[in-house]
Motif scaffolding. Structure first.
Motif, PDB file in Angstrom:
ATOM      1  N   GLU A 101       1.504   6.879  -1.957  1.00  0.00           N
ATOM      2  CA  GLU A 101       2.419   7.962  -2.309  1.00  0.00           C
ATOM      3  C   GLU A 101       2.224   8.402  -3.758  1.00  0.00           C
ATOM      4  O   GLU A 101       2.293   9.588  -4.078  1.00  0.00           O
ATOM      5  N   PHE A 102       1.966   7.445  -4.641  1.00  0.00           N
ATOM      6  CA  PHE A 102       1.769   7.791  -6.047  1.00  0.00           C
ATOM      7  C   PHE A 102       0.464   8.552  -6.244  1.00  0.00           C
ATOM      8  O   PHE A 102       0.396   9.508  -7.043  1.00  0.00           O
TER       9      PHE A 102
ATOM     10  N   LEU B 258       0.793  -1.236   0.000  1.00  0.00           N
ATOM     11  CA  LEU B 258       0.000   0.000   0.000  1.00  0.00           C
ATOM     12  C   LEU B 258       0.825   1.286   0.000  1.00  0.00           C
ATOM     13  O   LEU B 258       0.394   2.278  -0.600  1.00  0.00           O
ATOM     14  N   PRO B 259       1.994   1.380   0.661  1.00  0.00           N
ATOM     15  CA  PRO B 259       2.697   2.680   0.700  1.00  0.00           C
ATOM     16  C   PRO B 259       3.007   3.251  -0.676  1.00  0.00           C
ATOM     17  O   PRO B 259       2.841   4.459  -0.906  1.00  0.00           O
ATOM     18  N   ASN B 260       3.483   2.458  -1.598  1.00  0.00           N
ATOM     19  CA  ASN B 260       3.793   2.982  -2.940  1.00  0.00           C
ATOM     20  C   ASN B 260       2.549   3.522  -3.631  1.00  0.00           C
ATOM     21  O   ASN B 260       2.589   4.571  -4.288  1.00  0.00           O
ATOM     22  N   HIS B 261       1.446   2.836  -3.481  1.00  0.00           N
ATOM     23  CA  HIS B 261       0.203   3.296  -4.113  1.00  0.00           C
ATOM     24  C   HIS B 261      -0.267   4.603  -3.499  1.00  0.00           C
ATOM     25  O   HIS B 261      -0.656   5.539  -4.227  1.00  0.00           O
TER      26      HIS B 261
ATOM     27  N   GLY C 179       7.152  18.826   3.447  1.00  0.00           N
ATOM     28  CA  GLY C 179       6.716  18.304   4.733  1.00  0.00           C
ATOM     29  C   GLY C 179       6.286  16.861   4.640  1.00  0.00           C
ATOM     30  O   GLY C 179       6.094  16.287   3.587  1.00  0.00           O
ATOM     31  N   GLY C 180       6.135  16.228   5.795  1.00  0.00           N
ATOM     32  CA  GLY C 180       5.709  14.847   5.825  1.00  0.00           C
ATOM     33  C   GLY C 180       6.840  13.906   5.472  1.00  0.00           C
ATOM     34  O   GLY C 180       7.991  14.275   5.289  1.00  0.00           O
ATOM     35  N   LEU C 181       6.462  12.676   5.391  1.00  0.00           N
ATOM     36  CA  LEU C 181       7.430  11.649   5.039  1.00  0.00           C
ATOM     37  C   LEU C 181       7.853  11.842   3.600  1.00  0.00           C
ATOM     38  O   LEU C 181       7.028  11.931   2.697  1.00  0.00           O
ATOM     39  N   GLY C 182       9.101  11.937   3.343  1.00  0.00           N
ATOM     40  CA  GLY C 182       9.597  12.204   2.008  1.00  0.00           C
ATOM     41  C   GLY C 182       9.276  11.071   1.063  1.00  0.00           C
ATOM     42  O   GLY C 182       9.320   9.886   1.415  1.00  0.00           O
ATOM     43  N   SER C 183       8.975  11.444  -0.169  1.00  0.00           N
ATOM     44  CA  SER C 183       8.649  10.434  -1.172  1.00  0.00           C
ATOM     45  C   SER C 183       9.862   9.588  -1.513  1.00  0.00           C
ATOM     46  O   SER C 183       9.734   8.418  -1.867  1.00  0.00           O
TER      47      SER C 183
END
Length: 1079
Positions: A1009-1010, A1004-1007, A1023-1027
């Motif tokens: 983020e995309f 799920l994380p890659n989806h 900001g936030g968790l960097g891609s």
């Protein structure tokens, strides 16, 4: 802007010689591709389509490179195929000298095609003026010779080595007339090079180039024949054995030389085709043309006697040798010499006088600037005719008629009186009638569909009328009516004659008549007839009505080449007359200037039948077009039968007739009623009706179609006869019986009416009218769908009909300005109707299948059918509502895009917001219904179907930067839901369930983020968790998920995550690079 060279400035502009270039290059290109391998043809087709798309899109540089890449690949493919022995010209795998020569010629041909395309680009002309001039010069000088060589190679393979040089000679004369017969001004010359020498730089083909190219062009057929027959030509063989080839060589030498002598001259230049010679001025040029004509005459007489007269027509020569040779030589030499010298003298005098080659008024001599012909010319003509008659063995009466013909012609050339010309016509008619009666009239044979006596009668009449036409045109006796009547009679007789000689009788079951008349002569006579009618119309000798009639009759004869077995000439003529009458018989205000200038140049008045088309006349012309199509229905039947290789169906024929009737009225509407909205709507409705009838194929009654209805007094009005009987479903039932419970499918007529009313509703100006027509269309479509999909299911038929009406109402109102909020209640009712329809299938299930089957009333025979009836009904409801939702979503999206392109002030209105909301809801509904329809496709189908269905979400009305985010978000949503459903359904065990759940979570994380990346419009977020961290850590976890999971949906989600991560990485990298470039 321009480049100076040689005293002339370079001026970019359109290339003026496209017609000549097409005449040379296109036949050669067709011959080269015809022999080439299929790979070369495929490359050419793909290249042409690609360059056309690039040109239409405005990418001029890409189009330029596309042309040259296509030509280069085609040449490379041709070379590879030839070397590999795959080419049709390769006799063996070894490369021969002939193959290398052909390949070199093709390379030059492709280069010239590239030059032709290159000079069309204005940016090439502006940036490379010197190269443009060089390419134009190469194109105009090298194209004739290269094209002739390539075409000649194809002619040798097509017609054989014996006939190919003569066809090549004809093509060389055609090319010479287009390129080298007169000085052609360059397309890019800035100043007009008036009064300059023919070697001036303002010419596209200079004198030196023209001299060399003319010699090379006319030497190709001669050298070709000499090379092909070199073992049989002296000195390799004796004179007696090589005599037939020597006569052929004389013909190949004499015909081009005669063309050089009689080729028409430009105004003010009597040199004609010898304009490139140093003596191309005044009397010296005329003397050179006379010399060339007499030298050509010697070669032609000897060649015709040896190859044609005494070889093929010796049975008609009655004098014994050697008197036969003397008589034929005198006849051919005297007649040919008089004709050639007269043509040269006439053309030279017309050129020196600065006038067109029109025939002067009576009493003015033989032409402009000419006095009466010398006395010896008449004596030579009489002597040659006498010799020819003696050679043919004419009796006294026929000899007197032939001598009267020659005397009348000589007197007419001196006096230009019509009474003298009538003597010529009468004598010629009697001589032709005697020749036919003596040799053919008595034969009990058939020529095509005509008996020999009937054919000879029409040939005599055609000769007489054709001989009368030039005298009427020259003397002006009877004016326009007499000349037009004679031309019309000639066209009708010739059309009937050619129709009988070429076509076989329709009712004959046996091929008793041979095709004695070559079909290509039909094309030749048709082209000459149309060209003569247009020329006479332009010069004012005949009016618009006569020219229109002549062009239609001559053009209709082309149907002889299309279909030999059917008589299409009369139907095609009627159809052409009905179609072209509005454009040819009425003066056009837009073409008034051109017509006026043409009339002024000709010195005569060009007349039309009427000046302006009224509504009543328009209705009459439209009715005549429809009646002409109805009269031509048998021709439509024959053409469709030949195209389909079977009998066409009734619906196809009816639809073709309706569409053809509408298309026949298109020139009328475009020319005279271009701003009439009712006329345009009627045309569109008729064309659409024809297409829909042909595609839907509704049932038609047999009575009145191909069978006689039951009427008193034996009346039999019907559309088709016994020879043209279309396919009908009732015929099959009558033969094989009603084994499968045949249905008539009469609701298809509702679909036809719905399409027509729907098109009318889209073009309506009143909102009430649009809504009413949309409701009518919706009712028709709903009735059709319900009756065809749910036969005998009254409750579902009512629900589907209501849904269709609601859908069409939404489509009609959503495009109206400011009325989109009014569509919200109807759309809400349409959405609410879906669950109600599904509940209806459970509350009132479809009728049992055995209810209508009286042959087998046992319910046990229909257990499976009963079980599937409810499922089929629910699937049908889902499909119908899915189609309606897609239609509404697409309509709302189209409104938004059109609104975005229209510059209006202010922000989005309430109507736009309502339309967007309706479109979004319809898009989501369509996506969910599509997913539900794939629920029975198996686990693999459910896992991968989302990739095929997610583009539906592009119909959502979002900003341009966010439109791809829902598409990407739908993939993990659907796949995750599917995976969880499979996990909780059990069957994998606790260990397998833990592995599958872990695989779902790590993908799920890659989806996510995309999706965030796409929602941000492809920009990096602060900001936030960097891609970057998500990409580095999360992407390898997808590989772990592929290894640990046992579900196809998780594997598909992991693969999609890797692909999304790759796209995101390169997207962010590109954004960063652009930002750094800006900084």
């Amino acid at each position: 802007m321009g480049v100076r060279g040689g005293g002339d400035s370079f001026k970019p502009g359109a290339f003026r010689h496209n017609g000549a270039a097409a005449l040379a290059l296109l036949p050669a290109l067709a011959a080269a591709l015809g022999f080439a391998h299929q790979m070369v043809a495929a490359v050419g087709i793909v290249g042409v389509l690609s360059t056309t798309i690039l040109d239409l899109s405005g990418a001029k540089e890409a189009t330029f490179f596309g042309v040259w890449v296509t030509l280069g690949l085609s040449l490379a493919g041709s070379a590879l195929a030839m070397m590999a022995g795959l080419d049709a010209r390769a006799r063996e795998t070894a490369v021969s000298l002939e193959a290398l020569f052909t390949l070199a010629a093709e390379a030059q041909l492709f280069a010239l095609v590239g030059f032709w395309a290159t000079v069309q680009f204005k940016w090439v002309q502006a940036q490379h003026s010197g190269a443009t001039l060089a390419m134009e010069r190469l194109l105009m000088t090298a194209s004739p010779l290269v094209s002739l060589i390539v075409v000649t190679h194809g002619l040798v393979a097509a017609v054989g080595s014996g006939q190919a040089p003569f066809y090549s000679m004809g093509f060389s004369i055609l090319l010479h007339g287009a390129f080298l017969s007169r000085p052609l001004r360059s397309s890019f010359a800035g100043r007009h090079p008036a009064r300059r020498k023919h070697s001036g730089p303002g010419l596209a083909v200079r004198a030196g180039d023209a001299k060399v190219c003319t010699a090379a062009l006319f030497a190709v057929p001669f050298v070709l024949y000499l090379v092909l027959h070199s073992p049989e030509v002296w000195p390799a063989a004796s004179l007696a054995e090589s005599a037939p080839h020597l006569w052929s060589l004389l013909l190949l030498l004499g015909v081009p030389l005669a063309w050089l002598a009689v080729c028409p001259s430009a105004r003010g230049d009597p040199s004609g085709a010898l304009w490139w010679s140093k003596s191309a001025s005044g009397d010296a040029a005329v003397a050179a043309r006379f010399t060339a004509a007499n030298l050509a005459l010697i070669a032609l007489v000897l060649g015709l006697e040896g190859r044609v007269v005494f070889r093929s027509f010796s049975q008609y020569v009655r004098l014994p040798a050697p008197w036969s040779f003397l008589a034929v030589t005198l006849a051919l030499g005297g007649g040919g010499g008089a004709l050639l010298n007269f043509l040269v003298m006439f053309d030279a005098a017309a050129a020196m006088s600065g006038e067109d080659e029109d025939v002067a008024a009576p009493g003015a001599g033989a032409g402009p600037g000419l006095g009466p012909p010398p006395t010896w010319a008449g004596a030579v003509l009489l002597a040659s005719v006498t010799a020819g008659c003696l050679a043919l063995g004419m009796p006294n009466l026929a000899l007197a008629a032939a001598l009267a013909c020659a005397a009348g012609l000589a007197l007419f050339l001196e006096s230009l009186l019509f009474r003298d010309y009538l003597i010529f016509v009468g004598g010629l008619t009697c001589a032709v009638a005697w020749f036919l009666r003596e040799n053919f009239w008595y034969l009990d044979a058939r020529a095509g569909a005509l008996g020999m006596g009937e054919a000879c009668t029409h040939i005599t009449a055609c000769w007489a009328i054709s001989a009368l036409v030039p005298g009427l045109a020259a003397c002006g006796v009877g004016g326009e009516k007499a000349l037009g009547s004679a031309l019309a009679a000639q066209a009708l007789v010739l059309a009937y004659l050619e129709r009988g000689l070429v076509f076989l009788p329709r009712l004959s079951r046996y091929n008793e008549g041979d095709l004695t008349y070559p079909p290509y002569l039909v094309l030749v006579t048709s082209a000459l007839g149309v060209g003569a009618a247009r020329a006479l119309r332009g010069s004012g000798r005949i009016g618009a009505g006569w020219a229109w009639f002549l062009q239609c009759v001559h053009a209709s004869k082309v149907s002889a080449v299309v279909l030999h077995e059917a008589h299409l000439v009369v139907p095609c003529a009627a159809l052409l007359m009905a179609i072209t009458a509005p454009t040819q018989l009425y003066d056009d205000s837009r073409g008034g200037a051109a017509a006026s200038s043409l009339s002024a140049a000709a010195g005569r008045r060009v007349r039309g039948v009427a000046g302006r088309m009224t509504a009543a006349r328009g209705a009459i012309h439209a009715a005549s077009a429809v009646l002409a199509v109805l009269y031509s229905r048998f021709a439509v039947f024959d053409v469709l039968s030949a195209a389909l290789d079977r009998r066409p169906g009734e619906a196809l024929l009816l639809g073709s007739l309706i569409a053809a009737s509408a298309l026949a009225c298109v020139p009328l509407v475009r020319r005279h009623f271009p701003h009439s909205r009712p006329a345009r709507r009627l045309l569109v409705a008729a064309i659409a009706s024809g297409i829909v009838v042909a595609l839907v194929a509704p049932p038609l009654p047999v009575s009145g179609g191909s069978r006689c209805p039951r009427l008193p007094f034996g009346l039999c009005p019907r559309l088709w006869d016994s020879d043209h009987r279309p396919e009908h479903e009732v015929d099959d039932v009558a033969i094989y019986g009603d084994l499968a419970g045949r249905r008539e499918h009469w609701p298809r007529w509702l679909l036809v009416c719905s399409v027509v009313s729907g098109l009318a509703g889209l073009g309506g100006s009143s909102v009430a009218a649009r809504l009413a027509l949309a409701l009518c269309s919706g009712a028709g479509i709903g009735a059709y769908v319900s009756l065809e999909v749910f036969p005998g299911y009254a409750a579902m038929q009512a629900a589907v009909g209501l849904a269709t009406c609601l859908c069409l109402a939404v489509l009609a109102v959503v495009h109206a300005p400011g009325l989109a909020p009014a569509a919200t209640p109807a759309f809400s009712a349409l959405v609410a109707l879906l669950p109600l329809s599904l509940l209806l299938t459970f509350a009132w299930p479809p009728p049992a299948p055995w209810a209508e089957d009286a042959a087998s009333p046992d319910p046990r025979l229909h257990v499976d059918a009963e079980r599937d009836a409810g499922t089929d009904a629910r699937a049908g409801v889902l499909v119908i509502h899915c189609c309606y939702a897609l239609a509404v979503a697409f309509s709302a999206k189209l409104r938004r895009r059109r609104k975005g392109r229209t510059p209006v002030g202010g922000g989005p209105s309430a109507s736009d917001g309502a339309a967007s909301r309706i479109g979004n809801v319809a898009t989501v509904e369509a996506f969910l219904l599509c997913l539900s329809l794939f629920r029975d496709a198996g686990p693999l189908g459910r896992a991968y179907s989302v990739f095929a269905l997610c583009p539906v979400l592009l119909l959502l009305n979002l900003s341009e930067g966010r439109r791809y985010a829902p598409v990407a978000a739908s993939v993990p949503l659907v796949l995750t839901a599917t995976a969880f459903a499979e996990v909780f359904a059990g069957g994998t065990g606790a260990r397998g369930a833990i592995g599958n759940l872990l695989g779902i979570l790590v993908t799920l994380p890659n989806h996510l983020e995309f999706v965030k990346f796409l929602w941000a419009g492809g920009r990096r977020r602060a900001g936030g968790l960097g891609s970057a961290q998500v990409l580095v850590v999360g992407t390898p976890l997808n590989l772990v998920a592929i290894l640990v999971t046992t579900l196809d949906s998780v594997r598909a989600q992991a693969l999609a995550g890797i692909a999304f991560a790759t796209v995101q990485y390169f997207g962010e990298r590109g954004v960063r690079r652009k930002g750094m470039m800006v900084l």
